[in-house]
Design a protein around this motif. Structure first.
Motif, PDB file in Angstrom:
ATOM      1  N   LYS A   1      48.101 -24.992 -25.958  1.00 44.95           N
ATOM      2  CA  LYS A   1      47.063 -24.368 -25.132  1.00 44.95           C
ATOM      3  C   LYS A   1      47.664 -23.870 -23.823  1.00 44.95           C
ATOM      4  CE  LYS A   1      42.659 -25.592 -22.879  1.00 44.95           C
ATOM      5  NZ  LYS A   1      41.859 -24.466 -23.374  1.00 44.95           N
ATOM      6  N   ASN A   2      47.197 -22.735 -23.359  1.00 42.16           N
ATOM      7  CA  ASN A   2      47.649 -22.205 -22.074  1.00 42.16           C
ATOM      8  C   ASN A   2      46.797 -22.799 -20.947  1.00 42.16           C
ATOM      9  OD1 ASN A   2      49.620 -20.597 -23.224  1.00 42.16           O
ATOM     10  ND2 ASN A   2      48.265 -18.841 -23.434  1.00 42.16           N
TER      11      ASN A   2
ATOM     12  N   GLU B   1      58.547 -22.962 -26.075  1.00 41.18           N
ATOM     13  CA  GLU B   1      57.180 -22.817 -26.579  1.00 41.18           C
ATOM     14  C   GLU B   1      56.127 -22.906 -25.478  1.00 41.18           C
ATOM     15  OE1 GLU B   1      56.241 -25.064 -30.202  1.00 41.18           O
ATOM     16  OE2 GLU B   1      58.349 -25.623 -30.279  1.00 41.18           O
ATOM     17  N   ILE B   2      56.556 -23.209 -24.257  1.00 44.73           N
ATOM     18  CA  ILE B   2      55.601 -23.397 -23.165  1.00 44.73           C
ATOM     19  C   ILE B   2      55.771 -22.305 -22.125  1.00 44.73           C
ATOM     20  CG2 ILE B   2      54.825 -24.955 -21.328  1.00 44.73           C
ATOM     21  CD1 ILE B   2      55.851 -27.282 -23.075  1.00 44.73           C
ATOM     22  N   LYS B   3      54.706 -21.585 -21.852  1.00 45.55           N
ATOM     23  CA  LYS B   3      54.773 -20.499 -20.869  1.00 45.55           C
ATOM     24  C   LYS B   3      54.851 -21.067 -19.454  1.00 45.55           C
ATOM     25  CE  LYS B   3      51.196 -18.216 -19.592  1.00 45.55           C
ATOM     26  NZ  LYS B   3      50.021 -18.188 -18.724  1.00 45.55           N
ATOM     27  N   ARG B   4      55.397 -20.264 -18.567  1.00 49.79           N
ATOM     28  CA  ARG B   4      55.515 -20.679 -17.168  1.00 49.79           C
ATOM     29  C   ARG B   4      54.138 -20.918 -16.566  1.00 49.79           C
ATOM     30  NH1 ARG B   4      56.165 -17.038 -12.368  1.00 49.79           N
ATOM     31  NH2 ARG B   4      56.530 -18.453 -10.634  1.00 49.79           N
ATOM     32  N   THR B   5      53.998 -22.047 -15.896  1.00 43.84           N
ATOM     33  CA  THR B   5      52.724 -22.470 -15.320  1.00 43.84           C
ATOM     34  C   THR B   5      52.988 -23.094 -13.952  1.00 43.84           C
ATOM     35  OG1 THR B   5      51.995 -23.028 -17.570  1.00 43.84           O
ATOM     36  CG2 THR B   5      50.650 -23.863 -15.764  1.00 43.84           C
TER      37      THR B   5
ATOM     38  N   GLU C   1      61.737 -16.776 -16.216  1.00 44.73           N
ATOM     39  CA  GLU C   1      60.682 -16.414 -17.163  1.00 44.73           C
ATOM     40  C   GLU C   1      61.065 -15.162 -17.953  1.00 44.73           C
ATOM     41  OE1 GLU C   1      55.826 -16.009 -17.088  1.00 44.73           O
ATOM     42  OE2 GLU C   1      56.953 -15.316 -15.353  1.00 44.73           O
TER      43      GLU C   1
ATOM     44  N   LEU D   1      50.540 -28.631 -23.933  1.00 46.08           N
ATOM     45  CA  LEU D   1      51.055 -27.415 -23.294  1.00 46.08           C
ATOM     46  C   LEU D   1      51.599 -26.421 -24.310  1.00 46.08           C
ATOM     47  CD1 LEU D   1      52.673 -29.251 -20.289  1.00 46.08           C
ATOM     48  CD2 LEU D   1      50.963 -27.456 -20.056  1.00 46.08           C
ATOM     49  N   GLN D   2      52.083 -26.931 -25.458  1.00 50.51           N
ATOM     50  CA  GLN D   2      52.558 -26.051 -26.520  1.00 50.51           C
ATOM     51  C   GLN D   2      51.393 -25.391 -27.248  1.00 50.51           C
ATOM     52  OE1 GLN D   2      54.902 -28.931 -28.630  1.00 50.51           O
ATOM     53  NE2 GLN D   2      56.819 -28.298 -27.694  1.00 50.51           N
TER      54      GLN D   2
ATOM     55  N   TYR E   1      61.912 -15.015 -21.949  1.00 44.97           N
ATOM     56  CA  TYR E   1      61.138 -14.104 -22.793  1.00 44.97           C
ATOM     57  C   TYR E   1      62.078 -13.246 -23.659  1.00 44.97           C
ATOM     58  CZ  TYR E   1      58.397 -10.094 -24.253  1.00 44.97           C
ATOM     59  OH  TYR E   1      57.825  -9.109 -25.013  1.00 44.97           O
TER      60      TYR E   1
ATOM     61  N   ASP F   1      46.200 -23.124 -16.620  1.00 45.70           N
ATOM     62  CA  ASP F   1      46.371 -22.353 -15.385  1.00 45.70           C
ATOM     63  C   ASP F   1      47.104 -23.145 -14.315  1.00 45.70           C
ATOM     64  OD1 ASP F   1      44.806 -20.075 -16.299  1.00 45.70           O
ATOM     65  OD2 ASP F   1      43.062 -21.394 -16.110  1.00 45.70           O
TER      66      ASP F   1
END
Length: 404
Positions: free
Chosen positions: A55-56, A83-87, A144, A52-53, A148, A58
């Protein structure tokens, strides 16, 4: 909300996180039967965080009843990781127990699917999970934004964002941890501590609050109190490898190598399998100049994750420190096969070539670095140093041997 319909693209990237091969493979098979082409598997919690860190994705499907880290605890780690975007997260498992609800009151996934289920249930829940994820009233959207701002270094604005969240949810632990981090970043340690203690009052099981308090205590030179706070964080789940890694990283940055080693060895002795822990132990030993021990643990890390360029880079550094230059170059080359444009690994290779007095190759690698990153000052400086070394006449080989 349940009535809304979202068209699902077969190109969506899924990751299925489950430490049970049978149930993981069952979900993967179901997703592929539903027509989804890109389905990745997270065999363990630690490996999944690494994915997850890097690769993004969905969509995340996560098992609740995992052995090392409960799925709800994993979700908490996921949302705390900058380092992990909201998913969107769909949790799969048995019905939530009262104890789980009390321990993880803020770990609300975007969707929940009770087992057993049929394929139609999975398809429906994926759609409904996305509806909730996109709902403008979802508090995760506020988090989020706050996160950011924080990772962008806009600490004052991030502080206001986290304060706004905490005002909406006075019983939150997570929001007050966010407020505390912003205060710490702004240099206001007393205010950070105050908010972390509020977080603990709201949820005594929120391990991140105890960890962050330990960081604050270290920042004000209260080492013993910090170690006690780290111990409290670890006691909430002694099998959580992520927490050991975090504690060791902080202690290593503070050059408290023996203390970091003790936490890492505690995890190793508990047979917690997590490659990054082995790598961290190895780097810790290397910082203490215990090279043989460092190499042993770094090799263990590579055995478990042979395509990790960071581990291979560390082995290269270790071999260089041991004077095993050819082995060092081989390790750097293996790392660069995986990440060919990594200028930091390339520069480490340069340092090794210079130690070998192979100045021509070292200069070529420096020039290659500057193609990828023209502003890499250390490579520019190293070329000048190499040119000076090449201008210096070599010492006659037999001076002092042949009599005058």
């Amino acid at each position: 909300m349940a009535g809304n319909v979202i068209e699902l693209s077969p190109e969506m990237n899924f990751i299925v996180i489950d430490d049970s091969p049978a149930s993981r493979e069952g979900i993967v098979k179901s997703l592929k039967t539903l027509g989804f082409k890109n389905v990745y598997e997270g065999v363990s919690e630690g490996e999944s965080l690494k994915f997850l860190q890097e690769k993004n994705f969905d969509f995340i499907i996560c098992e609740k009843d995992m052995r090392q880290i409960n799925g709800l605890e994993f979700l908490t780690e996921l949302r705390e990781n900058v380092e992990i975007k909201r998913t969107p997260v769909l949790m799969v498992g048995s019905e939530l127990t009262k104890d789980e609800t009390l321990r993880f009151p803020e770990a609300a996934p975007d969707g929940y699917l009770k087992i057993p289920f049929v394929m139609k249930d999975l398809s429906t829940q994926i759609s409904q999970t996305l509806v909730k994820y996109r709902d403008t009233g979802n508090i995760e959207i506020d988090y989020e934004l706050a996160r950011y701002l924080y990772i962008s270094g806009e600490y004052e604005n991030a502080l206001e964002a986290y304060k706004n969240i905490s005002a909406k949810s006075l019983s939150s632990a997570r929001a007050f941890v966010g407020v505390a981090r912003c205060h710490r970043a702004l240099g206001n340690i007393p205010e950070a501590e105050k908010n972390l203690r509020l977080a603990m009052q709201n949820n005594k099981n929120y391990a991140q609050a105890y960890f962050d308090l330990g960081v604050c205590l270290l920042a004000s030179d209260r080492k013993q109190a910090a170690l006690k706070s780290f111990d409290q964080a670890l006691s909430i789940n002694p099998k959580n490898p992520i927490r050991y890694e975090e504690v060791a990283n902080v202690l290593t940055r503070c050059e408290l190598y023996e203390e970091a080693e003790s936490y890492l060895m505690r995890a190793i002795n508990m047979k917690i399998v997590y490659p990054k822990l082995y790598a961290q132990v190895g780097r810790n030993f290397l910082a203490q100049k215990k090279k043989d021990k460092a190499l042993d643990f770094l090799q263990r890390a590579v055995e478990q994750d042979p395509k990790n360029p960071s581990f291979l880079n560390s082995i290269g550094i270790c071999y260089k420190e041991m004077g095993k230059f050819e082995d060092s170059i081989s390790s750097y080359n293996l790392a660069l096969k995986i990440t060919p444009n990594d200028v930091k690994i390339m520069y480490n290779k340069v340092l090794c070539l210079v130690s070998m007095k192979d100045y021509d190759r070292a200069k070529k690698v420096c020039q290659q670095i500057l193609k990828y990153d023209p502003k890499f000052e250390r490579a520019q400086q190293k070329i000048l140093e190499i040119d000076k070394l090449n201008e210096t006449p070599a010492e006659p080989k037999y001076r002092g041997v042949i009599p005058k």
